[in-house]
Design an enzyme around this catalytic site. Structure first.
Site, PDB file in Angstrom:
ATOM      1  CG  HIS A 140      -8.197 -28.913 -10.392  1.00 24.66           C
ATOM      2  ND1 HIS A 140      -8.776 -29.628  -9.369  1.00 24.66           N
ATOM      3  CD2 HIS A 140      -6.978 -28.545  -9.933  1.00 24.66           C
ATOM      4  CE1 HIS A 140      -7.940 -29.698  -8.342  1.00 24.66           C
ATOM      5  NE2 HIS A 140      -6.848 -29.043  -8.656  1.00 24.66           N
ATOM      6  CD  GLU A 164      -0.771 -32.530   1.418  1.00 23.93           C
ATOM      7  OE1 GLU A 164       0.172 -32.426   0.619  1.00 23.93           O
ATOM      8  OE2 GLU A 164      -1.949 -32.355   1.066  1.00 23.93           O
ATOM      9  CG  HIS A 176      -7.930 -30.938 -14.403  1.00 22.69           C
ATOM     10  ND1 HIS A 176      -8.862 -31.904 -14.697  1.00 22.69           N
ATOM     11  CD2 HIS A 176      -7.406 -31.283 -13.201  1.00 22.69           C
ATOM     12  CE1 HIS A 176      -8.896 -32.792 -13.708  1.00 22.69           C
ATOM     13  NE2 HIS A 176      -8.020 -32.442 -12.789  1.00 22.69           N
ATOM     14  NE  ARG A 202     -16.377 -33.758  -8.058  1.00 22.47           N
ATOM     15  CZ  ARG A 202     -15.522 -34.575  -8.667  1.00 22.47           C
ATOM     16  NH1 ARG A 202     -14.224 -34.370  -8.580  1.00 22.47           N
ATOM     17  NH2 ARG A 202     -15.958 -35.596  -9.382  1.00 22.47           N
ATOM     18  CD  GLU A 232     -11.088 -31.470  -3.012  1.00 19.56           C
ATOM     19  OE1 GLU A 232     -11.970 -30.655  -2.631  1.00 19.56           O
ATOM     20  OE2 GLU A 232     -10.950 -31.792  -4.205  1.00 19.56           O
ATOM     21  CG  ASP A 274      -7.104 -32.957  -0.153  1.00 23.19           C
ATOM     22  OD1 ASP A 274      -6.867 -33.477  -1.259  1.00 23.19           O
ATOM     23  OD2 ASP A 274      -6.853 -31.764   0.108  1.00 23.19           O
TER      24      ASP A 274
HETATM   25  C1  UD1 Z   1      -9.395 -34.807  -8.253  1.00 20.94           C
HETATM   26  C2  UD1 Z   1      -9.553 -34.696  -6.736  1.00 20.94           C
HETATM   27  C3  UD1 Z   1      -9.073 -33.341  -6.255  1.00 20.94           C
HETATM   28  C4  UD1 Z   1      -7.655 -33.045  -6.755  1.00 20.94           C
HETATM   29  C5  UD1 Z   1      -7.618 -33.197  -8.268  1.00 20.94           C
HETATM   30  C6  UD1 Z   1      -6.220 -32.996  -8.763  1.00 20.94           C
HETATM   31  C7  UD1 Z   1     -11.480 -35.806  -5.697  1.00 20.94           C
HETATM   32  C8  UD1 Z   1     -12.924 -35.740  -5.402  1.00 20.94           C
HETATM   33  N1  UD1 Z   1     -10.971 -34.790  -6.398  1.00 20.94           N
HETATM   34  O1  UD1 Z   1     -10.293 -33.876  -8.839  1.00 20.94           O
HETATM   35  O2  UD1 Z   1      -9.071 -33.344  -4.826  1.00 20.94           O
HETATM   36  O3  UD1 Z   1      -7.332 -31.731  -6.397  1.00 20.94           O
HETATM   37  O4  UD1 Z   1      -8.055 -34.531  -8.616  1.00 20.94           O
HETATM   38  O5  UD1 Z   1      -6.178 -32.789 -10.152  1.00 20.94           O
HETATM   39  O6  UD1 Z   1     -10.816 -36.740  -5.333  1.00 20.94           O
HETATM   40  N2  UD1 Z   1      -9.861 -36.778 -16.408  1.00 20.94           N
HETATM   41  C9  UD1 Z   1      -9.288 -37.414 -17.491  1.00 20.94           C
HETATM   42  N3  UD1 Z   1      -7.995 -37.864 -17.402  1.00 20.94           N
HETATM   43  C10 UD1 Z   1      -7.240 -37.711 -16.288  1.00 20.94           C
HETATM   44  C11 UD1 Z   1      -7.812 -37.051 -15.175  1.00 20.94           C
HETATM   45  C12 UD1 Z   1      -9.125 -36.600 -15.243  1.00 20.94           C
HETATM   46  O7  UD1 Z   1      -9.927 -37.565 -18.525  1.00 20.94           O
HETATM   47  O8  UD1 Z   1      -6.082 -38.135 -16.275  1.00 20.94           O
HETATM   48  C13 UD1 Z   1     -11.258 -36.280 -16.488  1.00 20.94           C
HETATM   49  C14 UD1 Z   1     -12.290 -37.422 -16.481  1.00 20.94           C
HETATM   50  O9  UD1 Z   1     -13.365 -37.082 -17.303  1.00 20.94           O
HETATM   51  C15 UD1 Z   1     -12.737 -37.416 -15.016  1.00 20.94           C
HETATM   52  C16 UD1 Z   1     -12.699 -35.920 -14.701  1.00 20.94           C
HETATM   53  O10 UD1 Z   1     -11.543 -35.440 -15.383  1.00 20.94           O
HETATM   54  O11 UD1 Z   1     -14.005 -38.009 -14.845  1.00 20.94           O
HETATM   55  C17 UD1 Z   1     -12.646 -35.541 -13.240  1.00 20.94           C
HETATM   56  O12 UD1 Z   1     -11.629 -36.282 -12.547  1.00 20.94           O
HETATM   57  P1  UD1 Z   1     -11.789 -36.507 -10.943  1.00 20.94           P
HETATM   58  O13 UD1 Z   1     -10.599 -37.255 -10.449  1.00 20.94           O
HETATM   59  O14 UD1 Z   1     -13.133 -37.077 -10.625  1.00 20.94           O
HETATM   60  O15 UD1 Z   1     -11.825 -35.057 -10.369  1.00 20.94           O
HETATM   61  P2  UD1 Z   1     -10.713 -33.911 -10.352  1.00 20.94           P
HETATM   62  O16 UD1 Z   1     -11.438 -32.631 -10.565  1.00 20.94           O
HETATM   63  O17 UD1 Z   1      -9.594 -34.278 -11.228  1.00 20.94           O
HETATM   64  N1  UDP Z   2       1.190 -29.992 -12.203  1.00 23.24           N
HETATM   65  C1  UDP Z   2       1.752 -30.721 -13.258  1.00 23.24           C
HETATM   66  N2  UDP Z   2       1.376 -30.424 -14.543  1.00 23.24           N
HETATM   67  C2  UDP Z   2       0.461 -29.465 -14.830  1.00 23.24           C
HETATM   68  C3  UDP Z   2      -0.115 -28.731 -13.754  1.00 23.24           C
HETATM   69  C4  UDP Z   2       0.260 -29.040 -12.447  1.00 23.24           C
HETATM   70  O1  UDP Z   2       2.580 -31.597 -13.042  1.00 23.24           O
HETATM   71  O2  UDP Z   2       0.188 -29.234 -16.023  1.00 23.24           O
HETATM   72  C5  UDP Z   2       1.588 -30.329 -10.817  1.00 23.24           C
HETATM   73  C6  UDP Z   2       1.926 -29.189  -9.880  1.00 23.24           C
HETATM   74  O3  UDP Z   2       3.309 -28.872  -9.927  1.00 23.24           O
HETATM   75  C7  UDP Z   2       1.526 -29.757  -8.525  1.00 23.24           C
HETATM   76  C8  UDP Z   2       0.371 -30.682  -8.837  1.00 23.24           C
HETATM   77  O4  UDP Z   2       0.451 -30.944 -10.242  1.00 23.24           O
HETATM   78  O5  UDP Z   2       2.572 -30.565  -7.993  1.00 23.24           O
HETATM   79  C9  UDP Z   2      -0.948 -30.046  -8.494  1.00 23.24           C
HETATM   80  O6  UDP Z   2      -1.961 -30.869  -8.950  1.00 23.24           O
HETATM   81  P1  UDP Z   2      -3.453 -30.370  -9.110  1.00 23.24           P
HETATM   82  O7  UDP Z   2      -3.486 -28.901  -9.244  1.00 23.24           O
HETATM   83  O8  UDP Z   2      -4.065 -31.210 -10.179  1.00 23.24           O
HETATM   84  O9  UDP Z   2      -4.121 -30.855  -7.746  1.00 23.24           O
HETATM   85  P2  UDP Z   2      -4.196 -30.246  -6.268  1.00 23.24           P
HETATM   86  O10 UDP Z   2      -2.830 -29.986  -5.792  1.00 23.24           O
HETATM   87  O11 UDP Z   2      -5.075 -29.044  -6.335  1.00 23.24           O
HETATM   88  O12 UDP Z   2      -4.873 -31.333  -5.498  1.00 23.24           O
END
Ligand code: UD1
Ligand code: UDP
Length: 365
Positions: A206, A119, A239, A208, A133, A97
């Site tokens: 994390h 999924e 995160h 949004r 999502e 999602d």
């Molecule tokens: C995204 C997904 C969410 C998922 C989550 C898992 C969308 C809209 N959201 O949200 O569904 O649950 O990932 O973690 O698709 N950043 C870094 N390095 C990284 C990752 C993130 O610096 O490796 C920072 C950046 O500033 C980035 C911000 O985090 O702009 C947000 O990342 P983004 O992928 O937009 O949203 P998530 O909250 O991570």
């Molecule tokens: N996870 C990880 N390292 C971390 C925290 C979570 O590998 O420090 C794993 C966790 O076991 C799960 C996945 O990341 O498999 C969940 O990801 P996240 O919470 O970022 O996203 P969501 O599942 O909410 O989309």
């Protein structure tokens, strides 16, 4: 030979798609497997690719600090179009999602390339929660031709929306495939040694829709409870979103029984889960993994698309109101019967062999 492209971009997608990549690549006589990562996440994606030893064929490298949904959607659409026109796969697999998945599915639809949704069928039926999502997963299911539903309940959701039963396969969740290979007896880590002798609380957050005041409320509640329970220690692999980091440091700094650390590699995180007393999270994937490990989870969200874990008794939805999180967290620390009732292991999300089933379907076996 069937050309299958997998497109993913964030940590959770990678954790659940890499086992499938490796399954398809092991069947090299059946599949030409192409991996395209969008790079919606950078560091957190690369961590997972390293653990599963997956080298992408294409990397769209879209991540920017503080990216918006517009940035992610537009960049995926335009950059993926070029890759798909060049590769012309027979089918593209997307996961779950995220905005990567939604935009990739839309790109395929415009190019008339069949989409397989791994999924498929998770629903809260509230388009605003989780946001964005719930929209993303519904939109992917509108354009998909293969529905890989993790559970019977997700299949029912799809049937309720009129999707043809002949295109739906209940496979289990590939996230459990990953979990089957990561948790090890005798695992150690300096942070776990620090927590030894205490009840370990594992925290992630994390979403949004929780950014801002809800996240502050969650963190304040957690700190209040932990201050009242000196036999607890918490580890919070945080995160990389700077907005999450700011809120966490504002509320939690200076409390020395709670360690905020960098994101853990998935192998480490799964073993931390296995070592924990309980988990506080707003994550989706963790709600699927915890029942297999029999670890109670307080889900700091108003809705969940994972009702199987609630029915199994492992998950409890507690929302983000400070007093409710405080009350439920306190209760779980003090009420042994409640804790034991939530600690029973079960496998509502599968047996760890979902990837093989998906590969069988794609190969026509
Ligand atoms: C995204 C997904 C969410 C998922 C989550 C898992 C969308 C809209 N959201 O949200 O569904 O649950 O990932 O973690 O698709 N950043 C870094 N390095 C990284 C990752 C993130 O610096 O490796 C920072 C950046 O500033 C980035 C911000 O985090 O702009 C947000 O990342 P983004 O992928 O937009 O949203 P998530 O909250 O991570
Ligand atoms: N996870 C990880 N390292 C971390 C925290 C979570 O590998 O420090 C794993 C966790 O076991 C799960 C996945 O990341 O498999 C969940 O990801 P996240 O919470 O970022 O996203 P969501 O599942 O909410 O989309």
């Amino acid at each position: 030979m069937k050309k299958v492209m997998l497109v993913f971009g964030t940590r959770p997608e990678a954790i659940k798609m890499c086992p499938l990549v490796n399954e398809l690549r092991a069947r090299a006589n059946e599949f030409d497997t192409v991996v395209t990562v969008t790079g919606q996440h950078r560091e957190m994606l690369d961590q997972v690719l390293r653990v599963f030893d997956v080298t992408p064929d294409h990397d769209l490298a879209i991540m920017r600090p503080g990216q918006t949904l517009f940035d992610v959607t537009c960049d995926v659409l335009l950059r993926l179009k070029a890759v798909l026109e060049d590769e012309r796969p027979d089918v593209v697999l997307v996961h779950g999602d995220t905005t990567t998945s939604f935009a990739a599915a839309l790109t395929c639809f415009y190019l008339q390339i069949p989409v397989g949704h791994v999924e498929a069928g998770l629903r809260t039926h509230d388009i605003h929660s989780p946001w964005p999502e719930e929209f993303n997963r519904q939109a992917v299911d509108i354009v998909s031709e293969y529905y890989f539903a993790p559970t019977g309940a997700s299949k029912q959701n799809l049937l309720g929306e009129g999707k043809p039963e002949s295109r739906i396969w209940v496979t289990g969740n590939t996230g459990i495939d990953a979990l089957r290979t990561t948790v090890r007896e005798g695992y150690t880590h300096p942070e776990l040694e620090w927590a030894e002798g205490s009840r370990l609380i594992l925290i992630t957050a994390h979403r949004r829709e929780n950014l801002g005041e809800p996240m502050h409320r969650m963190f304040r509640a957690i700190r209040r409870v932990m201050e009242e329970h000196p036999d607890t220690k918490a580890i919070y692999p945080i995160h990389m979103n700077p907005l999450v980091r700011r809120a966490a440091h504002e509320e939690l700094d200076g409390f020395d029984r709670l360690h905020i650390i960098d994101p853990l590699e998935v192998l480490d995180f799964h073993n931390f889960m296995a070592a924990s007393h309980l988990i506080l999270t707003d994550s989706g994937g963790i709600q699927e993994e915890a029942p297999s490990l029999g670890k109670p989870v307080l889900v700091m969200r108003d809705t969940t698309e994972r009702p199987e874990g609630v029915a199994a008794g492992t998950l409890k939805l507690v929302g983000t109101e400070e007093d409710v999180v405080y009350r439920e967290f306190s209760r779980l620390l003090s009420d042994q019967a409640e804790y034991e009732a939530m600690s029973r292991a079960s496998n509502p999300y599968g047996d760890g062999y979902a990837s093989g089933r998906i590969a069988d379907v794609l190969g026509g076996n």
